[in-house]
Design a protein around this motif. Structure first.
Motif, mmCIF file in Angstrom:
data_model
loop_
_atom_site.group_PDB
_atom_site.id
_atom_site.type_symbol
_atom_site.label_atom_id
_atom_site.label_comp_id
_atom_site.label_asym_id
_atom_site.label_seq_id
_atom_site.Cartn_x
_atom_site.Cartn_y
_atom_site.Cartn_z
ATOM 1 N N UNK A 65 36.873 44.387 49.754
ATOM 2 C CA UNK A 65 35.924 43.580 50.734
ATOM 3 C C UNK A 65 35.756 42.269 49.890
ATOM 4 N N UNK A 66 35.200 42.330 48.732
ATOM 5 C CA UNK A 66 34.985 41.094 47.795
ATOM 6 C C UNK A 66 35.886 40.127 47.650
ATOM 7 N N UNK A 67 37.241 40.949 47.490
ATOM 8 C CA UNK A 67 38.366 40.024 47.299
ATOM 9 C C UNK A 67 38.813 39.244 48.622
ATOM 10 N N UNK A 68 38.553 39.880 49.689
ATOM 11 C CA UNK A 68 38.713 39.180 50.854
ATOM 12 C C UNK A 68 37.751 38.089 51.344
ATOM 13 N N UNK A 69 36.618 38.507 51.065
ATOM 14 C CA UNK A 69 35.515 37.154 51.208
ATOM 15 C C UNK A 69 35.531 36.322 50.204
ATOM 16 N N UNK A 70 36.187 36.206 49.125
ATOM 17 C CA UNK A 70 36.582 35.514 48.284
ATOM 18 C C UNK A 70 37.781 34.513 48.747
ATOM 19 N N UNK A 71 38.730 35.119 49.365
ATOM 20 C CA UNK A 71 39.695 34.409 49.969
ATOM 21 C C UNK A 71 39.230 33.651 51.317
ATOM 22 N N UNK A 72 38.577 34.147 51.901
ATOM 23 C CA UNK A 72 38.072 33.736 53.285
ATOM 24 C C UNK A 72 37.366 32.266 52.750
ATOM 25 N N UNK A 73 36.725 32.249 51.925
ATOM 26 C CA UNK A 73 35.889 31.145 51.540
ATOM 27 C C UNK A 73 36.496 30.372 50.375
ATOM 28 N N UNK A 74 37.767 30.555 50.499
ATOM 29 C CA UNK A 74 38.619 29.657 49.351
ATOM 30 C C UNK A 74 37.963 29.416 48.171
ATOM 31 N N UNK A 75 37.397 30.688 47.807
ATOM 32 C CA UNK A 75 37.232 30.733 46.222
ATOM 33 C C UNK A 75 38.314 31.268 45.154
ATOM 34 N N UNK A 76 38.595 30.634 44.326
ATOM 35 C CA UNK A 76 39.770 30.880 43.428
ATOM 36 C C UNK A 76 39.106 32.180 42.591
ATOM 37 N N UNK A 77 39.856 33.112 42.557
ATOM 38 C CA UNK A 77 39.772 34.230 41.681
ATOM 39 C C UNK A 77 41.193 35.025 41.226
ATOM 40 N N UNK A 78 41.303 35.642 40.451
ATOM 41 C CA UNK A 78 42.360 36.589 40.120
ATOM 42 C C UNK A 78 41.983 38.076 40.545
ATOM 43 N N UNK A 79 42.905 38.704 40.900
ATOM 44 C CA UNK A 79 42.927 40.172 41.053
ATOM 45 C C UNK A 79 43.984 40.911 41.002
ATOM 46 N N UNK A 80 43.930 42.116 40.450
ATOM 47 C CA UNK A 80 45.247 42.911 40.315
ATOM 48 C C UNK A 80 44.771 44.351 40.443
ATOM 49 N N UNK A 81 45.697 44.945 41.023
ATOM 50 C CA UNK A 81 45.554 46.510 41.325
ATOM 51 C C UNK A 81 46.478 47.248 40.545
ATOM 52 N N UNK A 82 46.081 48.151 39.585
ATOM 53 C CA UNK A 82 46.797 48.908 38.907
ATOM 54 C C UNK A 82 47.124 50.149 39.286
ATOM 55 N N UNK A 83 48.126 50.898 38.657
ATOM 56 C CA UNK A 83 48.671 52.382 39.288
ATOM 57 C C UNK A 83 47.458 53.236 38.548
ATOM 58 N N UNK A 84 46.852 54.015 39.481
ATOM 59 C CA UNK A 84 46.111 54.783 38.606
ATOM 60 C C UNK A 84 44.581 54.903 39.242
ATOM 61 N N UNK A 85 43.545 55.655 38.304
ATOM 62 C CA UNK A 85 42.435 55.619 39.064
ATOM 63 C C UNK A 85 41.096 55.173 38.151
ATOM 64 N N UNK A 86 40.156 55.870 38.201
ATOM 65 C CA UNK A 86 38.834 55.265 37.268
ATOM 66 C C UNK A 86 38.828 55.990 36.201
ATOM 67 N N UNK A 87 39.884 56.190 35.238
ATOM 68 C CA UNK A 87 39.683 56.925 34.119
ATOM 69 C C UNK A 87 40.295 56.241 32.996
ATOM 70 N N UNK A 88 39.831 56.245 31.642
ATOM 71 C CA UNK A 88 40.528 55.364 30.698
ATOM 72 C C UNK A 88 41.782 55.555 30.634
ATOM 73 N N UNK A 89 42.333 56.767 30.689
ATOM 74 C CA UNK A 89 43.903 56.826 30.366
ATOM 75 C C UNK A 89 44.496 55.775 31.540
ATOM 76 N N UNK A 90 43.891 55.552 32.614
ATOM 77 C CA UNK A 90 44.723 54.726 33.725
ATOM 78 C C UNK A 90 44.197 53.480 33.644
ATOM 79 N N UNK A 91 43.146 53.170 33.068
ATOM 80 C CA UNK A 91 42.456 51.819 32.825
ATOM 81 C C UNK A 91 42.890 51.090 31.502
#
Length: 82
Positions: A43-69
């Motif tokens: 949702x935050x990514x979409x809001x930033x895009x809608x408002x023309x706000x530059x940002x980087x985003x990345x979706x990695x394979x895995x969850x919210x664990x250190x081994x994934x992150x």
């Protein structure tokens, strides 16, 4: 020149908005992350895009664990240092 309270408030908000444009943003989350983390970041990514706000985003394979992150840790450090 004397400014009224409302004009000072708007002026302050404009200064904050200009300052925030200078802050670099990076969003990163896992495709198997907790549903609220995925939803909030998307949702935050979409809001930033809608408002023309530059940002980087990345979706990695895995969850919210250190081994994934951990494999993406260098990506975040490089972003912060550059």
């Amino acid at each position: 020149m004397v400014m009224n309270h409302k004009a000072l408030e708007v002026s302050g908000q404009i200064r904050i908005m200009v300052a925030l444009q200078k802050i670099r943003l990076q969003l990163i989350w896992g495709d198997k992350d907790q549903p609220n983390i995925i939803r909030t970041n998307q949702s935050f990514h979409e809001l930033l895009q809608k408002n023309g706000r530059e940002h980087e985003y990345f979706i990695y394979d895995g969850g919210h664990k250190w081994v994934d992150w951990q494999p993406n840790f260098n990506r975040v450090i490089n972003f912060l240092l550059n």
